[in-house]
Design a protein around this motif. Structure first.
Motif, short mmCIF file in Angstrom:
data_model
loop_
_atom_site.label_atom_id
_atom_site.label_comp_id
_atom_site.label_asym_id
_atom_site.label_seq_id
_atom_site.Cartn_x
_atom_site.Cartn_y
_atom_site.Cartn_z
N LYS A 1 -6.64 41.05 24.98
CA LYS A 1 -7.89 41.65 25.27
C LYS A 1 -8.41 40.70 26.48
O LYS A 1 -9.07 41.15 27.30
N CYS A 2 -8.41 39.23 26.12
CA CYS A 2 -8.82 38.20 27.21
C CYS A 2 -8.06 38.58 28.67
O CYS A 2 -8.48 38.29 29.92
N MET A 3 -6.81 38.80 28.53
CA MET A 3 -6.03 38.83 29.87
C MET A 3 -6.26 40.18 30.59
O MET A 3 -6.56 39.93 31.66
N VAL A 4 -6.20 41.18 29.95
CA VAL A 4 -6.77 42.55 30.66
C VAL A 4 -8.36 42.70 31.10
O VAL A 4 -8.49 43.37 31.88
N ALA A 5 -8.90 41.79 30.39
CA ALA A 5 -10.27 41.42 31.21
C ALA A 5 -10.42 40.73 32.67
O ALA A 5 -11.39 40.95 33.21
N ALA A 6 -9.30 40.04 32.76
CA ALA A 6 -9.26 39.56 34.11
C ALA A 6 -8.15 39.56 34.71
O ALA A 6 -8.30 39.26 36.08
N MET A 7 -7.30 40.68 34.65
CA MET A 7 -6.12 41.10 35.61
C MET A 7 -5.58 42.37 35.09
O MET A 7 -5.85 42.84 33.90
N PRO A 8 -4.90 42.94 36.37
CA PRO A 8 -4.36 44.40 35.89
C PRO A 8 -3.36 44.16 34.64
O PRO A 8 -2.66 43.29 34.39
N VAL A 9 -2.89 45.31 34.22
CA VAL A 9 -2.17 45.55 32.94
C VAL A 9 -0.81 44.97 33.14
O VAL A 9 -0.27 43.96 32.38
N PHE A 10 -0.10 45.34 34.21
CA PHE A 10 1.48 45.21 34.47
C PHE A 10 1.54 43.66 34.79
O PHE A 10 2.33 42.97 34.36
N LEU A 11 0.49 43.26 35.60
CA LEU A 11 0.81 41.90 35.98
C LEU A 11 0.48 40.76 34.83
O LEU A 11 1.26 39.85 34.67
N ALA A 12 -0.52 41.35 34.00
CA ALA A 12 -0.76 40.60 32.82
C ALA A 12 0.66 40.43 31.87
O ALA A 12 1.01 39.27 31.44
N ALA A 13 1.12 41.58 31.64
CA ALA A 13 2.59 41.85 31.04
C ALA A 13 3.56 40.65 31.57
O ALA A 13 4.51 40.08 30.86
N GLU A 14 3.83 40.93 33.04
CA GLU A 14 4.87 40.17 33.46
C GLU A 14 4.69 38.79 33.36
O GLU A 14 5.66 37.96 33.29
N LEU A 15 3.44 38.23 33.63
CA LEU A 15 2.92 36.77 33.52
C LEU A 15 3.56 36.30 32.39
O LEU A 15 3.86 35.04 32.13
N GLY A 16 3.23 36.74 31.13
CA GLY A 16 3.41 36.27 29.75
C GLY A 16 5.15 36.26 29.76
O GLY A 16 5.32 35.30 28.86
N ILE A 17 5.59 37.49 29.99
CA ILE A 17 7.07 37.33 29.95
C ILE A 17 7.66 36.07 30.64
O ILE A 17 8.69 35.31 30.23
N SER A 18 7.22 36.04 32.10
CA SER A 18 7.73 34.54 32.84
C SER A 18 7.65 33.48 32.13
O SER A 18 8.48 32.73 32.21
N VAL A 19 6.36 33.25 31.38
CA VAL A 19 6.10 32.08 30.57
C VAL A 19 7.36 32.01 29.74
O VAL A 19 7.98 30.67 29.35
N SER A 20 7.55 32.86 29.04
CA SER A 20 8.76 32.83 27.89
C SER A 20 10.09 32.63 28.29
O SER A 20 10.77 31.78 27.68
#
Length: 311
Positions: free
Chosen positions: A27-46
């Motif tokens: 919820k915090c992530m999509v309030a600040a950035m686009p959907v696919f970019l948020a998902a990709e950045l999370g996977i990149s960290v992992s």
């Protein structure tokens, strides 16, 4: 054997509690950035954690065939790519608490798919477990509709999107049970995350062109880090470790922790309302998990054989 099962139950519970916290971070992530970019950045960290660990433990690992890679790709598509896309889209239209609550359909869907696709037996105890979890989550889900019809109707689009995510989650759970024996938890998570990263990359790059990274807040960065380390890494490793021992129908009951974890954490961090219906739901969900963890009664023929062997 009992200790192995107990550890597996612990892994499943931790995996689902972390999964429930994903709606708060999402919820915090999509309030600040686009959907696919948020998902990709999370996977990149992992992947920054998964790839080095997988490389260090590559010795002694069996070579995977093409069928296993296809199975892992399909799990990545359902359990990561589609699941997160629908969840993030849904969270743009509904609350984090509602997002956690809508996942109540997961236990019934997983048990049903396990019965239909894996031919896992639906014992009376397992049916009672699924019913108990479903009743508990139903009590929680009815609350927003009873307390404010206008607010509930405005969230229908988001709720439907999250229901699609739940269906993807159920497919992932059953597929992971069907193919979990061929790959370790760490290696399977690393491969799935890599496939998901590749699938999301084109859309993420397109959205990144118009995003101002310099304006990103520290809270958003912390949410991305949490999503990558806990949601994208630890939750999948824990799930793989648990599902390798526990039947998919039993593991379905543990998904009841997802909506309840999401509700409680939404109240703590997002100050969303937690009512008596939420606590009632927690009671029924814990009852369902307890029923699922009870040992299965041995068939009469097996008991008779054991008695004769002792004689």
């Amino acid at each position: 054997m009992r200790n192995v099962q107990t550890r597996a139950y612990g892994f499943l519970a931790l995996a689902m509690i972390i999964a429930g916290s994903a709606v708060v971070a999402g919820k915090c992530m999509v309030a600040a950035m686009p959907v696919f970019l948020a998902a990709e950045l999370g996977i990149s960290v992992s992947l920054l954690i998964l790839l080095p660990l997988s490389f260090l433990r590559r010795h002694g690992q069996p070579k995977l065939d093409g069928k296993t890679h296809v199975a892992l790709f399909l799990q990545a598509l359902c359990g990561i790519v589609l699941y997160r896309a629908f969840i993030f889209w849904g969270l743009r239209h509904t609350s984090a608490a509602a997002g956690g609550l809508i996942s109540s359909a997961a236990p019934a869907l997983i048990a049903l798919l396990a019965f239909l696709l894996l031919r896992e037996r639906m014992s009376g105890k397992r049916v009672a477990s699924v019913l108990s979890v479903s009743i508990g989550i139903l009590a929680v889900n009815l609350h927003p509709f009873l307390s404010g019809a206008v607010q509930a109707s405005g969230a229908i689009k988001g709720n439907c999107l999250i229901l699609m995510a739940v269906l993807c989650e159920a497919c992932f759970s059953v597929m992971s049970r069907a193919g979990c024996g061929r790959v370790s938890a760490l290696r399977g998570t690393a491969l799935m995350s890599s496939y998901a990263f590749i699938c999301l990359l084109p859309c993420a790059l397109y959205e990144a062109r118009g995003y101002d990274f310099a304006a990103m807040r520290l809270s958003t960065v912390l949410c991305i880090g949490y999503y990558g380390i806990f949601v994208s890494f630890l939750s999948y490793v824990f799930w793989f470790k648990g599902i390798a021992v526990v039947p998919a129908g039993v593991a379905a009951a543990f998904t009841g922790f997802v909506p309840l974890s999401g509700v409680l954490l939404s109240g703590m961090f997002l100050r969303e309302e937690i009512s008596g219906a939420h606590w009632l739901g927690l009671l029924f969900v814990l009852l369902g998990v307890g029923l699922a963890c009870l040992p299965e009664a041995a068939p009469a023929s097996r008991k008779a054989a054991a008695t004769q062997s002792k004689i």
